[in-house]
Design a protein around this motif. Structure first.
Motif, PDB file in Angstrom:
ATOM      1  N   MET B   1       0.840  -1.203   0.000  1.00 48.68           N
ATOM      2  CA  MET B   1       0.000   0.000   0.000  1.00 48.68           C
ATOM      3  C   MET B   1       0.872   1.250   0.000  1.00 48.68           C
ATOM      4  O   MET B   1       1.852   1.314   0.710  1.00 48.68           O
ATOM      5  CB  MET B   1      -0.900   0.004   1.227  1.00 48.68           C
ATOM      6  N   ARG B   2       0.485   2.237  -0.803  1.00 45.45           N
ATOM      7  CA  ARG B   2       1.261   3.472  -0.813  1.00 45.45           C
ATOM      8  C   ARG B   2       0.782   4.424   0.278  1.00 45.45           C
ATOM      9  O   ARG B   2      -0.382   4.430   0.646  1.00 45.45           O
ATOM     10  CB  ARG B   2       1.145   4.153  -2.178  1.00 45.45           C
ATOM     11  N   VAL B   3       1.727   5.230   0.775  1.00 46.83           N
ATOM     12  CA  VAL B   3       1.427   6.247   1.786  1.00 46.83           C
ATOM     13  C   VAL B   3       1.889   7.590   1.232  1.00 46.83           C
ATOM     14  O   VAL B   3       2.987   7.691   0.680  1.00 46.83           O
ATOM     15  CB  VAL B   3       2.170   5.943   3.104  1.00 46.83           C
ATOM     16  N   GLY B   4       1.034   8.589   1.351  1.00 46.27           N
ATOM     17  CA  GLY B   4       1.398   9.889   0.788  1.00 46.27           C
ATOM     18  C   GLY B   4       1.259  11.022   1.777  1.00 46.27           C
ATOM     19  O   GLY B   4       0.575  10.908   2.796  1.00 46.27           O
ATOM     20  N   ILE B   5       1.923  12.140   1.454  1.00 49.98           N
ATOM     21  CA  ILE B   5       1.766  13.382   2.224  1.00 49.98           C
ATOM     22  C   ILE B   5       0.638  14.168   1.572  1.00 49.98           C
ATOM     23  O   ILE B   5       0.722  14.519   0.389  1.00 49.98           O
ATOM     24  CB  ILE B   5       3.076  14.199   2.210  1.00 49.98           C
ATOM     25  N   ILE B   6      -0.432  14.427   2.339  1.00 47.92           N
ATOM     26  CA  ILE B   6      -1.579  15.140   1.755  1.00 47.92           C
ATOM     27  C   ILE B   6      -1.764  16.532   2.362  1.00 47.92           C
ATOM     28  O   ILE B   6      -2.640  17.275   1.939  1.00 47.92           O
ATOM     29  CB  ILE B   6      -2.891  14.331   1.894  1.00 47.92           C
ATOM     30  N   GLY B   7      -0.955  16.885   3.332  1.00 48.75           N
ATOM     31  CA  GLY B   7      -1.069  18.227   3.916  1.00 48.75           C
ATOM     32  C   GLY B   7       0.264  18.705   4.455  1.00 48.75           C
ATOM     33  O   GLY B   7       0.986  17.926   5.081  1.00 48.75           O
ATOM     34  N   VAL B   8       0.592  19.972   4.187  1.00 51.78           N
ATOM     35  CA  VAL B   8       1.843  20.565   4.648  1.00 51.78           C
ATOM     36  C   VAL B   8       1.514  21.865   5.369  1.00 51.78           C
ATOM     37  O   VAL B   8       0.812  22.713   4.827  1.00 51.78           O
ATOM     38  CB  VAL B   8       2.782  20.877   3.451  1.00 51.78           C
ATOM     39  N   GLY B   9       2.005  22.013   6.594  1.00 49.80           N
ATOM     40  CA  GLY B   9       1.798  23.269   7.329  1.00 49.80           C
ATOM     41  C   GLY B   9       3.058  23.675   8.059  1.00 49.80           C
ATOM     42  O   GLY B   9       3.675  22.855   8.732  1.00 49.80           O
ATOM     43  N   MET B  10       3.444  24.931   7.891  1.00 51.89           N
ATOM     44  CA  MET B  10       4.650  25.420   8.578  1.00 51.89           C
ATOM     45  C   MET B  10       4.410  26.837   9.075  1.00 51.89           C
ATOM     46  O   MET B  10       3.701  27.604   8.432  1.00 51.89           O
ATOM     47  CB  MET B  10       5.839  25.462   7.606  1.00 51.89           C
ATOM     48  N   MET B  93       4.882   3.751   8.986  1.00 50.69           N
ATOM     49  CA  MET B  93       4.704   2.349   9.394  1.00 50.69           C
ATOM     50  C   MET B  93       3.330   2.117  10.014  1.00 50.69           C
ATOM     51  O   MET B  93       2.719   1.076   9.783  1.00 50.69           O
ATOM     52  CB  MET B  93       5.808   1.953  10.379  1.00 50.69           C
ATOM     53  N   GLN B  94       2.865   3.091  10.792  1.00 56.69           N
ATOM     54  CA  GLN B  94       1.522   2.947  11.387  1.00 56.69           C
ATOM     55  C   GLN B  94       0.477   2.759  10.290  1.00 56.69           C
ATOM     56  O   GLN B  94      -0.423   1.930  10.408  1.00 56.69           O
ATOM     57  CB  GLN B  94       1.177   4.173  12.234  1.00 56.69           C
ATOM     58  N   ILE B  95       0.600   3.548   9.230  1.00 61.59           N
ATOM     59  CA  ILE B  95      -0.381   3.431   8.138  1.00 61.59           C
ATOM     60  C   ILE B  95      -0.194   2.097   7.414  1.00 61.59           C
ATOM     61  O   ILE B  95      -1.164   1.429   7.047  1.00 61.59           O
ATOM     62  CB  ILE B  95      -0.265   4.635   7.177  1.00 61.59           C
ATOM     63  N   GLN B  96       1.081   1.688   7.250  1.00 63.96           N
ATOM     64  CA  GLN B  96       1.352   0.404   6.576  1.00 63.96           C
ATOM     65  C   GLN B  96       0.749  -0.788   7.325  1.00 63.96           C
ATOM     66  O   GLN B  96       0.494  -1.824   6.723  1.00 63.96           O
ATOM     67  CB  GLN B  96       2.863   0.189   6.419  1.00 63.96           C
ATOM     68  N   THR B  97       0.515  -0.662   8.617  1.00 67.06           N
ATOM     69  CA  THR B  97      -0.094  -1.783   9.341  1.00 67.06           C
ATOM     70  C   THR B  97      -1.525  -2.031   8.883  1.00 67.06           C
ATOM     71  O   THR B  97      -2.082  -3.103   9.108  1.00 67.06           O
ATOM     72  CB  THR B  97      -0.161  -1.520  10.868  1.00 67.06           C
ATOM     73  N   GLY B  98      -2.132  -1.004   8.274  1.00 65.04           N
ATOM     74  CA  GLY B  98      -3.520  -1.138   7.856  1.00 65.04           C
ATOM     75  C   GLY B  98      -4.509  -0.807   8.965  1.00 65.04           C
ATOM     76  O   GLY B  98      -5.714  -0.800   8.749  1.00 65.04           O
ATOM     77  N   LEU B  99      -3.994  -0.533  10.168  1.00 63.97           N
ATOM     78  CA  LEU B  99      -4.884  -0.227  11.294  1.00 63.97           C
ATOM     79  C   LEU B  99      -5.411   1.202  11.210  1.00 63.97           C
ATOM     80  O   LEU B  99      -6.473   1.498  11.742  1.00 63.97           O
ATOM     81  CB  LEU B  99      -4.145  -0.418  12.622  1.00 63.97           C
ATOM     82  N   ILE B 100      -4.640   2.094  10.607  1.00 67.24           N
ATOM     83  CA  ILE B 100      -5.077   3.482  10.502  1.00 67.24           C
ATOM     84  C   ILE B 100      -4.912   3.968   9.061  1.00 67.24           C
ATOM     85  O   ILE B 100      -4.142   3.397   8.284  1.00 67.24           O
ATOM     86  CB  ILE B 100      -4.302   4.411  11.458  1.00 67.24           C
ATOM     87  N   ASP B 101      -5.631   5.029   8.741  1.00 66.02           N
ATOM     88  CA  ASP B 101      -5.571   5.570   7.382  1.00 66.02           C
ATOM     89  C   ASP B 101      -4.907   6.942   7.307  1.00 66.02           C
ATOM     90  O   ASP B 101      -4.277   7.272   6.316  1.00 66.02           O
ATOM     91  CB  ASP B 101      -6.990   5.682   6.802  1.00 66.02           C
ATOM     92  N   VAL B 102      -5.130   7.762   8.332  1.00 66.62           N
ATOM     93  CA  VAL B 102      -4.593   9.130   8.291  1.00 66.62           C
ATOM     94  C   VAL B 102      -3.803   9.398   9.575  1.00 66.62           C
ATOM     95  O   VAL B 102      -4.296   9.149  10.679  1.00 66.62           O
ATOM     96  CB  VAL B 102      -5.725  10.173   8.146  1.00 66.62           C
ATOM     97  N   ALA B 215      -1.466  10.030   4.553  1.00 71.45           N
ATOM     98  CA  ALA B 215      -2.656   9.198   4.348  1.00 71.45           C
ATOM     99  C   ALA B 215      -2.313   7.987   3.500  1.00 71.45           C
ATOM    100  O   ALA B 215      -1.402   8.023   2.662  1.00 71.45           O
ATOM    101  CB  ALA B 215      -3.758  10.009   3.677  1.00 71.45           C
ATOM    102  N   SER B 216      -3.060   6.916   3.720  1.00 68.02           N
ATOM    103  CA  SER B 216      -2.960   5.745   2.847  1.00 68.02           C
ATOM    104  C   SER B 216      -3.524   6.130   1.482  1.00 68.02           C
ATOM    105  O   SER B 216      -4.277   7.102   1.362  1.00 68.02           O
ATOM    106  CB  SER B 216      -3.755   4.584   3.432  1.00 68.02           C
ATOM    107  N   GLU B 217      -3.168   5.369   0.469  1.00 69.64           N
ATOM    108  CA  GLU B 217      -3.645   5.673  -0.884  1.00 69.64           C
ATOM    109  C   GLU B 217      -5.171   5.678  -0.931  1.00 69.64           C
ATOM    110  O   GLU B 217      -5.794   6.550  -1.546  1.00 69.64           O
ATOM    111  CB  GLU B 217      -3.091   4.625  -1.876  1.00 69.64           C
ATOM    112  N   ARG B 218      -5.761   4.742  -0.211  1.00 74.08           N
ATOM    113  CA  ARG B 218      -7.225   4.635  -0.169  1.00 74.08           C
ATOM    114  C   ARG B 218      -7.849   5.891   0.447  1.00 74.08           C
ATOM    115  O   ARG B 218      -8.777   6.480  -0.116  1.00 74.08           O
ATOM    116  CB  ARG B 218      -7.592   3.397   0.669  1.00 74.08           C
ATOM    117  N   ALA B 219      -7.293   6.324   1.577  1.00 73.68           N
ATOM    118  CA  ALA B 219      -7.833   7.512   2.244  1.00 73.68           C
ATOM    119  C   ALA B 219      -7.579   8.762   1.410  1.00 73.68           C
ATOM    120  O   ALA B 219      -8.423   9.657   1.349  1.00 73.68           O
ATOM    121  CB  ALA B 219      -7.218   7.666   3.627  1.00 73.68           C
TER     122      ALA B 219
END
Lengths: 173, 383
Positions: B1-10, B93-102, B215-219
Motif C-alpha cells: 500500500m502506498r502512503v502519501g503526504i496530503i497536507g503541509v503546514g509550517m 509504518m503505522q499506516i502500513q499496518t492497515g490499522l489506521i488511514d490518516v 494518508a494511505s492511498e485509499r484515504a
C-alpha cells in the motif's frame, strides 16, 4: 519477607562517604536554564492575576468558557473568540491531604491541595491550588471556596498571587 | 500500500518568537496543514505523532501537553524522541499496518526558550568519557570537519561555497530566518570557532513548527487529495562513542539512505534524484551527507559545489529552501521541514524557488551534536 532481614550483605554507603569522595564518581552540574514565552493567552492571564482577576476565553462554537484561557479550543480545533472575566469563587472538585513535602519528609501539619472548578467558567474548569482556613477534617468535595489573594504589592503575575482558597464567609456566595 | 503526504503546514522560522508560546506556534502550523489537506483533525485523523526531546523543551513528558493544539484531545497520540523524519517513518509504518488511514506528524523548535543552549547540548555528551574535559560540544563538529576535509581532500573554500549558496537560497524563502547575500570571501574570513569551522559555517538556532498530514492511498483518494508519495524511509545510528567513529564518513546517513532507496527501488540515486534537502547544520555536513547518500562520489561533493552543481540552476539542486544555514537550526523539526520542502517542490507549490521537472526528491536529517543518528525519506509524484 524483607522485614525479617536485619542486616543486608555488603557495605552500606552514607552520604558522607560520597561527599568525602571515598567512592569513585563523576560529578556534573548541567547548565540548563529556560525562560519560556508565556504566549498570548497565558501572558494576559498572568497580567490579570496581578490585578486580582481571573480571565478566561470563550469558544462560540461549543459555547464554553475556557479556563485557563487558551487561544484555541481543543474540542472544536478553532481559534477562541473573546476574553471574559470569571469569578474567584468556586467548588472543590477533588482534594488530597499531603503528609509528605516535596523532599518526601513527613510534615506535622498536612498540606491541603485540590482542584477548584470556578464560577463563571464552563463545568470542570478551574485551577489546582492549596486550601487554607480549614482543617483536614473539615475539607470536603463540593465545598464552596473563595480565593485569598496576596496584597497587590506582593503580586508577581504567578498562580501564587492567590495564597490559597478558603471557605466562603458569611454573606459571601 | 502506498502512503502519501496530503497536507503541509509550517510557521515562519524566526530567531525568536516571544509573542507565541510553543503551543500557539504548533496550533498555527497544524491549522495550516489541515487547511492544506482540507481535513478536520477532530474527525479525519486516526493517529498523531510528535517529535521532541524533553531536554530541549525544558520539562518532562512533553507529549502530555501536545493534544489540545494539535486537535488530538482524546485521540491516539504518541511521541518519537527524535528528529521529525524519524516521526515521519513511524507514521508511515503505522499506516502500513492497515490499522489506521490518516496520521499527523508534528515537530517544532522553541530554541529561544532555552537560555543556556550550549549547556543543554553539552549535556548530551558522555558523562564519564567526554564531559569532564569541559570542551564546548561543537568541538565535536570541528573534529569531524577536520577529518572530512583531510580524508576527502576538500578545500575549505568548498565550505564557504555551501554557506554562500544556502544563505542566498534562503532569500527566496519567505519562511527563512537567515536569508542573506553572503560572499564566499565573507564566509572564509568570518571568525574562527572550532577549526576548521568558522562562525558562518555554523547554523544559528531558530523557532518554528512543521506539521505534515499522511494518508494511505485509499484515504487519499477518498479525501480527493493529490499526494506526494513517501516512496521510502530509512534511519540508522552509529556507535555513540566519539573514539570509535570513522569521522570522515557519515555511516548513519549511508545506511539510512540504503534502506530508503531499497524501499523506493532507487538503484542509481545520483541520476534518479531530482532535488535534495540535506542536513547542513554545519557547512561540511552538507558535503559529507551528499557523499554518504550516494549523490556524490567520495571526495567529489566539494568540487561539485564549487562548480555550481548544487545551486538552484545546477545539476542537483541541494537545499533550495536555504537549508539550516539559511532557515535556522530548528532542532528536532529539521528533517520534517526538509520533507515539507521536498513535498512542496514535487507538488509545484514552492513559489519563487520552484524548480522545473522535479519528480523524485530526497530529504535527509541528522540528530545534531553529538549524535551519529540520521534518517532519510524518498518522496515522489506520479506513477
Amino acid at each position: 519477607m524483607t522485614a525479617r532481614i536485619s542486616r543486608w550483605p555488603g557495605v552500606e554507603l552514607s552520604a558522607a562517604d560520597l561527599n568525602e569522595r571515598k567512592v569513585t564518581q563523576t560529578r556534573f552540574r548541567p547548565d540548563a536554564k529556560y525562560a519560556w514565552s508565556a504566549g498570548e493567552a497565558m501572558s494576559r492571564f498572568l497580567a490579570e492575576l496581578q490585578n486580582g482577576r481571573l480571565i478566561a476565553r470563550s469558544c462560540r462554537r461549543c459555547e464554553r468558557i475556557l479556563f485557563p484561557p487558551r487561544m484555541f479550543c481543543e474540542e472544536c480545533f478553532r481559534p477562541t473568540d473573546e476574553w471574559i472575566f470569571i469569578q474567584d469563587t468556586g467548588t472543590i472538585e477533588t482534594f488530597s491531604v499531603s503528609y509528605l513535602d516535596t523532599d518526601a519528609k513527613r510534615i506535622a501539619e498536612p498540606i491541603l491541595v485540590g482542584v477548584v472548578s470556578l464560577d463563571g467558567a464552563s463545568p470542570k474548569m478551574g485551577m489546582m491550588h492549596f486550601f487554607g482556613e480549614m482543617t483536614k477534617d473539615e475539607i470536603r468535595i463540593g465545598m464552596r471556596v473563595k480565593a485569598e489573594w496576596r496584597p497587590p504589592r506582593e503580586r508577581q503575575g504567578s498562580v501564587l498571587d492567590i495564597r490559597y482558597f478558603r471557605p466562603l464567609r458569611k454573606g459571601e456566595q | 500500500m502506498r502512503v502519501g503526504i496530503i497536507g503541509v503546514g509550517m510557521t515562519a522560522f524566526r530567531p525568536s518568537t516571544p509573542e507565541y508560546n510553543w503551543k500557539e506556534l504548533m496550533f498555527e502550523a497544524a491549522s495550516r496543514a489541515y487547511a492544506d489537506a482540507e481535513i478536520n483533525p477532530r474527525e479525519d485523523v486516526d493517529s498523531f505523532l510528535t517529535c521532541a526531546e524533553d531536554y530541549y523543551e525544558g520539562f518532562g513528558i512533553f507529549d502530555e501537553f501536545v493534544p489540545d493544539q494539535l486537535g488530538a484531545a482524546l485521540r491516539p497520540t504518541c511521541t518519537v524522541s527524535g528528529d521529525g523524519l524519524q516521526g515521519l517513518a513511524n507514521a508511515y509504518m503505522q499506516i502500513q499496518t492497515g490499522l489506521i488511514d490518516v496520521a499527523v506528524v508534528e515537530a517544532h523548535s522553541k530554541a529561544s526558550d532555552i537560555v543556556t543552549l550550549d549547556g543543554v547540548i553539552e549535556h548530551a555528551l558522555d558523562p564519564i568519557w567526554n564531559k569532564p574535559l569541559g570542551a564546548h560540544p561543537f568541538v565535536v563538529a570541528g573534529l569531524e570537519a577536520d577529518a572530512y576535509l583531510r580524508v576527502t581532500r576538500t578545500s575549505p573554500k568548498a565550505l564557504a561555497m555551501v554557506v554562500a549558496k544556502n544563505h542566498g537560497n534562503a532569500l527566496k524563502n519567505p519562511l527563512a530566518a537567515y536569508g542573506a547575500a553572503v560572499e564566499v570571501e565573507d564566509a572564509m574570513r568570518s571568525p574562527e570557532r572550532f577549526a576548521p569551522l568558522r562562525a558562518l559555517d555554523i547554523s544559528n538556532p531558530a523557532d518554528g513548527c512543521v506539521v505534515l498530514v499522511l494518508a494511505s492511498e485509499r484515504a487519499a483518494k477518498k479525501l480527493h487529495s493529490n499526494p506526494v508519495w513517501i516512496r521510502g524511509v530509512g534511519w540508522a545510528s552509529d556507535s555513540p562513542s566519539l573514539e570509535t567513529r570513522d569521522w570522515s564518513d557519515a555511516a548513519y546517513a549511508r545506511i539510512a539512505a540504503e534502506m530508503a532507496y531499497r524501499l523506493a527501488k532507487v538503484r542509481r540515486p545520483a541520476t534518479e534524484i531530482d532535488v535534495a534537502e540535506i542536513d547542513d547544520r554545519f557547512s561540511y555536513k552538507e558535503l559529507q551527507h551528499l557523499e554518504s547518500l550516494g549523490l556524490a562520489k567520495k571526495g567529489d561533493a566539494g568540487k561539485r559545489v564549487m562548480r555550481g552543481d548544487y545551486g538552484a540552476e545546477g545539476r542537483l539542486p541541494v537545499n533550495v529552501s536555504g537549508g539550516s544555514l539559511g532557515c535556522g537550526n530548528v532542532f528536532e523539526a529539521t528533517g520534517l521541514h526538509r520533507a515539507a520542502e521536498v513535498a512542496l517542490q514535487l507538488r509545484g507549490d514552492a513559489g519563487v524557488r520552484q524548480l522545473d521537472r522535479v519528480r523524485t526528491g530526497v530529504a535527509q536529517s541528522w540528530r545534531f551534536i553529538p549524535s551519529a543518528t540520521g534518517a532519510v525519506a524518498v518522496l515522489g509524484v506520479g506513477g
